[in-house]
Design a protein around this motif. Structure first.
Motif, PDB file in Angstrom:
ATOM      1  N   UNK A   4      -1.989   6.229  -7.401  1.00 38.90           N
ATOM      2  CA  UNK A   4      -2.662   7.075  -6.582  1.00 38.90           C
ATOM      3  C   UNK A   4      -1.592   7.456  -5.317  1.00 38.90           C
ATOM      4  N   UNK A  41     -11.360   7.414 -13.721  1.00 32.46           N
ATOM      5  CA  UNK A  41     -10.469   8.352 -12.636  1.00 32.46           C
ATOM      6  C   UNK A  41     -11.619   8.978 -11.803  1.00 32.46           C
ATOM      7  N   UNK A  77      -8.775  18.250  -2.095  1.00 33.25           N
ATOM      8  CA  UNK A  77      -9.169  17.994  -3.713  1.00 33.25           C
ATOM      9  C   UNK A  77      -8.362  16.790  -4.108  1.00 33.25           C
ATOM     10  N   UNK A  78      -8.854  16.231  -5.200  1.00 33.97           N
ATOM     11  CA  UNK A  78      -8.101  15.329  -5.975  1.00 33.97           C
ATOM     12  C   UNK A  78      -7.629  15.887  -7.429  1.00 33.97           C
ATOM     13  N   UNK A  79      -6.429  15.476  -7.769  1.00 34.67           N
ATOM     14  CA  UNK A  79      -6.089  15.860  -9.065  1.00 34.67           C
ATOM     15  C   UNK A  79      -5.784  14.670 -10.004  1.00 34.67           C
ATOM     16  N   UNK A  80      -6.248  14.521 -11.092  1.00 37.58           N
ATOM     17  CA  UNK A  80      -5.753  13.347 -11.813  1.00 37.58           C
ATOM     18  C   UNK A  80      -5.243  13.836 -13.133  1.00 37.58           C
ATOM     19  N   UNK A  81      -4.179  13.133 -13.542  1.00 35.78           N
ATOM     20  CA  UNK A  81      -3.983  13.245 -15.089  1.00 35.78           C
ATOM     21  C   UNK A  81      -4.460  11.987 -15.773  1.00 35.78           C
ATOM     22  N   UNK A  82      -5.070  12.579 -16.857  1.00 39.04           N
ATOM     23  CA  UNK A  82      -5.616  11.351 -18.069  1.00 39.04           C
ATOM     24  C   UNK A  82      -4.783  11.398 -19.286  1.00 39.04           C
ATOM     25  N   UNK A  83      -4.188  10.341 -19.590  1.00 39.27           N
ATOM     26  CA  UNK A  83      -3.490  10.294 -20.604  1.00 39.27           C
ATOM     27  C   UNK A  83      -3.911   8.777 -21.278  1.00 39.27           C
ATOM     28  N   UNK A 118     -14.536   8.388 -11.646  1.00 32.85           N
ATOM     29  CA  UNK A 118     -15.356   7.440 -11.236  1.00 32.85           C
ATOM     30  C   UNK A 118     -17.018   7.896 -10.977  1.00 32.85           C
ATOM     31  N   UNK A 159      -0.652   8.800 -15.949  1.00 38.42           N
ATOM     32  CA  UNK A 159      -1.984   9.002 -15.576  1.00 38.42           C
ATOM     33  C   UNK A 159      -1.979   8.687 -13.914  1.00 38.42           C
ATOM     34  N   UNK A 160      -1.232   9.466 -13.329  1.00 35.57           N
ATOM     35  CA  UNK A 160      -1.404   9.345 -11.677  1.00 35.57           C
ATOM     36  C   UNK A 160      -2.407  10.241 -11.143  1.00 35.57           C
ATOM     37  N   UNK A 161      -2.878  10.018 -10.229  1.00 36.07           N
ATOM     38  CA  UNK A 161      -3.772  10.836  -9.377  1.00 36.07           C
ATOM     39  C   UNK A 161      -3.234  11.334  -8.046  1.00 36.07           C
ATOM     40  N   UNK A 162      -3.299  12.443  -7.686  1.00 35.67           N
ATOM     41  CA  UNK A 162      -3.038  12.726  -6.341  1.00 35.67           C
ATOM     42  C   UNK A 162      -4.016  13.483  -5.673  1.00 35.67           C
ATOM     43  N   UNK A 163      -4.311  13.212  -4.360  1.00 37.21           N
ATOM     44  CA  UNK A 163      -5.414  13.460  -3.494  1.00 37.21           C
ATOM     45  C   UNK A 163      -4.639  14.396  -2.059  1.00 37.21           C
ATOM     46  N   UNK A 178      -8.535   6.645  -2.307  1.00 37.90           N
ATOM     47  CA  UNK A 178      -8.150   5.702  -3.156  1.00 37.90           C
ATOM     48  C   UNK A 178      -9.157   4.786  -3.394  1.00 37.90           C
ATOM     49  N   UNK A 219      -1.184   4.461 -13.418  1.00 37.29           N
ATOM     50  CA  UNK A 219      -2.615   4.483 -12.932  1.00 37.29           C
ATOM     51  C   UNK A 219      -2.455   4.517 -11.323  1.00 37.29           C
ATOM     52  N   UNK A 259      -1.549   5.720 -21.566  1.00 36.42           N
ATOM     53  CA  UNK A 259      -1.048   5.003 -20.469  1.00 36.42           C
ATOM     54  C   UNK A 259      -1.199   3.470 -20.450  1.00 36.42           C
TER      55      UNK A 259
END
Lengths: 338, 338
Positions: free
Chosen positions: A244, B141, B265-271, B143, A264-268, A142, A242, B274
């Motif tokens: 996480x 996201x 691993x991290x997964x993000x949606x980019x919209x 970064x 636009x959420x992030x999942x880890x 995060x 946004x 948002x």
């Protein structure tokens, strides 16, 4: 040396669920330390591996598990530079190697930290695995920044468990976040508050309603330490745009990621073993994190999450510690002092 | 004022897939600018919304879509502080409001940037939506930090498309990453190289084999601009431990997240929508990003991704631009100059 392991994945109450045996004390090479183990603590991963690693057929040699350990450096490999013989250390181990349920263990110095001076051995051994997990989730994944994240909130699912207990403290003390933990019993609610949670909500009730009641209908961050599938839909609804979500639990079925798209959420995934398992370039980050935790414990910023201490490195005590962990009702951490 | 919209979701070749009509010029309030639109560019979201927004029944009033725009500030709302009448601006719009396929449009100043001075109107209008998407994916996201991420790699799926074209440039020029793009035709491969890709691999072949051939069997980051489900399994295999996948595409079925667990691993949606859709506290970040893109375009760090210019704000040209976009074979961006 004496070690305790298993050749079959058996229910913990069966006689041979753990067996004591003698084996050769190993010799350190390269980055390895040979540590004389003084204490273990047990985590859910312990019983998960015990239940699955020898499920299909009996192993030829007993498998030694156990990850959290405190001990004294007995000898060192040729590349070792961070520790010397006699140092008191603590660590959470490497899932690909032989474990800490043994009198002596080899461990790569890059994933070892200095034992907190002001804590007893039992208090110290409660920390490494859960501390690394919570720290990596909050500060590596995060990337919580107490300045930039001022006013932000985190929901910690299973606040009174081993990881939850230290995650509450880190999120509050280091992250400066508003911390909402879940717990349902009187003793676990009290424990979460004691760890520093600003709010404790009951996960047996409707989480969304519980959050509304405390004036936080949405949260910026969620740490799932209990059940990713079970909370998936709820999490997609209560996480802020946004936001996480970090999980350590795994999932048995595919999940609908689309529910997180508009926000636009992030999942880890957070797995404390990733660094050692893949020998990542930044593996020694765990050395640094453990030393940082050590400082924070020594200066009183953090406190140990140890709740149960079992005296003696015996089959009986290891069985007892697994029993407590398997119950799912354990608060904080269970420790075995050698 | 003149606007172009639709009352029914129709195949683009049908007469009424777009209709021209007259409507009242709106008046700006609060943070809104009234912009006299000088150009549009078309993105996949344009035809996706056109194909779905009036599928079930005919709308009473025509729906105006269109997001990318360049124009001149005609008048401003009472809270406006970042722009004044006469300023040349560019922006990617807000999916919850009336679009830029119109002579005039209201737009919140917090998601508007200064038009790059050294670019023509047509060159400039190619940038906002794709630029914001790629920039947010890489720098908000993932970064990406050009210092800390030195030596790291990114795989960009669909390198020659609108987002891919600007993402290649940003990943290379601002992120200092090794950039591997996918493309399969001679002209798209050439285009990706021209945008700055270090390697271009053929997505019609086995991606894993293609990556091995260029000496990058695993990558740190993946930007999916084409098909999340189709590439899911491949992505889980080729992403490095502690890696990050960002997707903009959506998925029609649940996905197996567990495949990413051991590697943390991290997964993000980019919209890109948002921030404006949820009126997030940091909404004005898009103002800053657009101004940064503007600077980078003006000083030659980045170049426009415009490939096709259609002259005249007509139903015919809008249909033509949608046709090109729907083909899926479009390179870079298609622009309509009013």
């Amino acid at each position: 040396m004496k070690a305790i392991g298993f050749k079959q994945s058996l229910p913990i109450k069966e006689e041979n669920s753990f067996i004591e045996f003698e084996t050769k004390t190993p010799t350190p090479e390269g980055y390895d330390l040979l540590v004389k183990v003084q204490a273990n603590s047990v985590n859910p991963v312990d019983f998960k591996i015990r239940q699955s690693a020898a499920k299909d057929e009996e192993l030829n040699e007993p498998k030694v598990i156990g990850w959290d350990a405190v001990g004294i450096v007995e000898s060192v490999g040729g590349k070792v530079s961070k520790f010397k013989v006699g140092d008191e250390v603590f660590y959470a181990g490497d899932i690909t190697r032989s474990g800490s349920n043994a009198e002596y263990q080899l461990i790569d110095e890059r994933i070892v930290g200095r034992k907190p001076k002001n804590l007893s051995i039992a208090e110290a051994v409660a920390i490494p695995l859960t501390g690394l997990t919570a720290y990596e989730a909050l500060f590596d994944l995060i990337r919580v920044d107490p300045e930039k994240d001022k006013g932000k909130s985190v929901l910690i699912l299973a606040g009174a468990g081993g990881v939850g207990s230290i995650a509450i403290q880190l999120a509050k003390k280091l992250g400066n976040l508003t911390v909402i933990a879940t717990a349902s019993r009187e003793d676990t609610v009290e424990w979460c508050k004691d760890m520093g949670a600003d709010f404790v909500i009951n996960h047996h009730k409707d989480i969304k309603e519980e959050l509304k009641k405390i004036g936080h209908s949405e949260v910026n961050y969620i740490l799932d330490f209990v059940d990713l599938e079970g909370y998936w839909e709820t999490m997609t609804e209560i996480v802020k745009p946004q936001g996480h979500i970090v999980s350590i639990t795994g999932s048995n079925e595919p999940l609908d990621l689309n529910m997180l798209k508009n926000k636009s959420i992030t999942f880890s995934w957070e797995l404390m073993y990733t660094r050692s398992m893949y020998q990542t370039d930044d593996m020694a980050r765990q050395h640094d994190i453990l030393n940082h935790l050590s400082e924070l414990l020594d200066d009183g910023t953090l406190k140990s999450t140890m709740t149960t201490q079992l005296d003696g490195f015996t089959v009986e005590n290891l069985k007892e510690a697994h029993c407590i962990q398997e119950s799912g009702k354990s608060i904080g951490k269970n420790v075995i002092l050698f």
